[in-house]
Write a protein that holds these residues in place. Structure first.
Motif, mmCIF file in Angstrom:
data_model
loop_
_atom_site.group_PDB
_atom_site.id
_atom_site.type_symbol
_atom_site.label_atom_id
_atom_site.label_comp_id
_atom_site.label_asym_id
_atom_site.label_seq_id
_atom_site.Cartn_x
_atom_site.Cartn_y
_atom_site.Cartn_z
ATOM 1 N N LEU A 4 -40.658 -17.074 -14.145
ATOM 2 C CA LEU A 4 -41.134 -17.375 -15.497
ATOM 3 C C LEU A 4 -41.162 -16.109 -16.354
ATOM 4 O O LEU A 4 -40.790 -16.130 -17.532
ATOM 5 C CB LEU A 4 -42.531 -17.997 -15.429
ATOM 6 C CG LEU A 4 -43.161 -18.400 -16.766
ATOM 7 C CD1 LEU A 4 -42.272 -19.387 -17.511
ATOM 8 C CD2 LEU A 4 -44.553 -18.992 -16.540
ATOM 9 N N LYS A 5 -41.585 -15.024 -15.765
ATOM 10 C CA LYS A 5 -41.586 -13.747 -16.486
ATOM 11 C C LYS A 5 -40.172 -13.360 -16.879
ATOM 12 O O LYS A 5 -39.929 -12.908 -18.010
ATOM 13 C CB LYS A 5 -42.222 -12.660 -15.619
ATOM 14 C CG LYS A 5 -42.355 -11.316 -16.308
ATOM 15 C CD LYS A 5 -43.051 -10.302 -15.408
ATOM 16 C CE LYS A 5 -43.194 -8.959 -16.110
ATOM 17 N NZ LYS A 5 -43.875 -7.951 -15.231
ATOM 18 N N GLN A 33 -45.244 -19.898 -5.122
ATOM 19 C CA GLN A 33 -45.928 -19.663 -6.388
ATOM 20 C C GLN A 33 -45.595 -18.271 -6.919
ATOM 21 O O GLN A 33 -45.383 -18.084 -8.126
ATOM 22 C CB GLN A 33 -47.441 -19.804 -6.212
ATOM 23 C CG GLN A 33 -48.233 -19.644 -7.512
ATOM 24 C CD GLN A 33 -47.892 -20.695 -8.542
ATOM 25 O OE1 GLN A 33 -48.073 -21.892 -8.305
ATOM 26 N NE2 GLN A 33 -47.406 -20.271 -9.708
ATOM 27 N N LYS A 34 -45.530 -17.297 -6.035
ATOM 28 C CA LYS A 34 -45.170 -15.937 -6.433
ATOM 29 C C LYS A 34 -43.756 -15.902 -6.991
ATOM 30 O O LYS A 34 -43.490 -15.223 -8.000
ATOM 31 C CB LYS A 34 -45.283 -14.990 -5.238
ATOM 32 C CG LYS A 34 -44.905 -13.554 -5.546
ATOM 33 C CD LYS A 34 -45.046 -12.675 -4.307
ATOM 34 C CE LYS A 34 -44.643 -11.235 -4.617
ATOM 35 N NZ LYS A 34 -44.754 -10.375 -3.395
ATOM 36 N N ILE A 71 -45.339 -26.464 -15.702
ATOM 37 C CA ILE A 71 -45.743 -25.158 -15.170
ATOM 38 C C ILE A 71 -47.248 -24.967 -15.285
ATOM 39 O O ILE A 71 -47.813 -24.088 -14.620
ATOM 40 C CB ILE A 71 -45.018 -24.001 -15.892
ATOM 41 C CG1 ILE A 71 -45.317 -24.022 -17.397
ATOM 42 C CG2 ILE A 71 -43.530 -24.031 -15.618
ATOM 43 C CD1 ILE A 71 -44.843 -22.783 -18.111
ATOM 44 N N ASN A 72 -47.891 -25.785 -16.110
ATOM 45 C CA ASN A 72 -49.345 -25.696 -16.273
ATOM 46 C C ASN A 72 -50.103 -26.631 -15.344
ATOM 47 O O ASN A 72 -51.337 -26.635 -15.344
ATOM 48 C CB ASN A 72 -49.724 -25.999 -17.727
ATOM 49 C CG ASN A 72 -49.158 -24.992 -18.697
ATOM 50 O OD1 ASN A 72 -49.225 -23.787 -18.460
ATOM 51 N ND2 ASN A 72 -48.570 -25.464 -19.787
ATOM 52 N N ASP A 125 -43.782 -17.329 -10.492
ATOM 53 C CA ASP A 125 -44.387 -16.400 -11.456
ATOM 54 C C ASP A 125 -43.374 -15.354 -11.925
ATOM 55 O O ASP A 125 -43.295 -15.022 -13.115
ATOM 56 C CB ASP A 125 -45.597 -15.706 -10.831
ATOM 57 C CG ASP A 125 -46.767 -16.652 -10.599
ATOM 58 O OD1 ASP A 125 -46.775 -17.746 -11.200
ATOM 59 O OD2 ASP A 125 -47.662 -16.306 -9.799
ATOM 60 N N ILE A 126 -42.586 -14.837 -10.983
ATOM 61 C CA ILE A 126 -41.582 -13.832 -11.333
ATOM 62 C C ILE A 126 -40.459 -14.460 -12.145
ATOM 63 O O ILE A 126 -39.952 -13.868 -13.106
ATOM 64 C CB ILE A 126 -41.048 -13.154 -10.055
ATOM 65 C CG1 ILE A 126 -42.153 -12.292 -9.428
ATOM 66 C CG2 ILE A 126 -39.806 -12.318 -10.354
ATOM 67 C CD1 ILE A 126 -41.772 -11.643 -8.119
#
Length: 231
Positions: A140-141, A133-134, A122-123, A137-138
């Motif tokens: 992972l949160k 990508q969006k 993920i890094n 991000d959601i």
């Protein structure tokens, strides 16, 4: 009034954010290399359009099998993405899923409209197609929150694991150090780990005892109102 007479021309798709964990390494995400336009040759989340006679859960499972050759151990709906312009071909609404697998139990095999399937940290993600990508991000949160109130992290570990591997997993996903003493005390107080008679050698230290997660006991406790919580 004329706009009310226009028929919808909206496609429905599914996309899957599949997380995998390699011990003492970063959290990883499964990506596929597209062999069709748009974004041919680019990396994207596995997914595709839902068939007319197919429900959403079956669609995402089919796409994961076709494009990467895997069946997730944990899979749930994440969020719906429907902004206009997210796909240059059509108006596409995508239902995203969050999934968890142990990569050591799954051999990737790309097929269908995917040329390749790989795990990426993920890094160190490549540039992604569409709005993927969006979506990541959601996801992972959501995972960072969910792992603190539901023991989904065990889906990322081997069936047998030493306690330090569980600690490393939580530290990796949450993204910060945890109080290891309190973490161990709380986890063990739930009575959800079964000790085995086996040990695993780690570095130059003493071998660590191997544990398994008691999924059946957790389900029984959950039905009784038990609340798993790690903070």
């Amino acid at each position: 009034m004329d706009s009310l007479k226009k028929l919808q021309d909206i496609k429905v798709a599914v996309d899957a954010v599949i997380f995998g964990y390699f011990d003492k390494k970063d959290l990883h995400i499964l990506l596929i290399k597209r062999n069709v336009e748009p974004f041919k040759g680019g990396w994207a989340l596995p997914g595709g359009l839902v068939l007319d006679d197919e429900n959403l859960d079956d669609a995402v499972k089919r796409e994961l099998q076709e494009e990467a050759g895997i069946k997730p151990d944990f899979l749930e709906q994440l969020y719906t993405f429907g902004n206009t312009g997210r796909d240059p071909r059509n108006r596409v609404v995508s239902v995203a899923y969050l999934g968890l697998v142990n990569p050591s139990y799954h051999e990737l095999f790309a097929d269908s409209d995917a040329d390749d399937a790989q795990w990426f940290s993920i890094n160190q993600l490549p540039k992604l197609a569409f709005d993927h990508q969006k979506i990541i991000d959601i996801a992972l949160k959501r995972l960072r929150t969910k792992i603190q109130y539901q023991p989904v992290g065990f889906n990322l570990l081997n069936d047998e694991f030493v306690f330090s591997e569980l600690e490393n997993l939580y530290t990796t996903i949450i993204g910060k150090e945890i109080d290891r003493r309190n973490f161990r005390k709380k986890i063990m107080s739930y009575g959800l780990l079964n000790e085995t008679s086996q040990f695993k050698k780690e570095g130059s230290g003493r071998p660590g005892k191997l544990f398994t997660f008691n999924q059946e006991k957790y389900k029984e406790l959950e039905e009784e109102g038990f609340y798993f919580e790690i903070k």
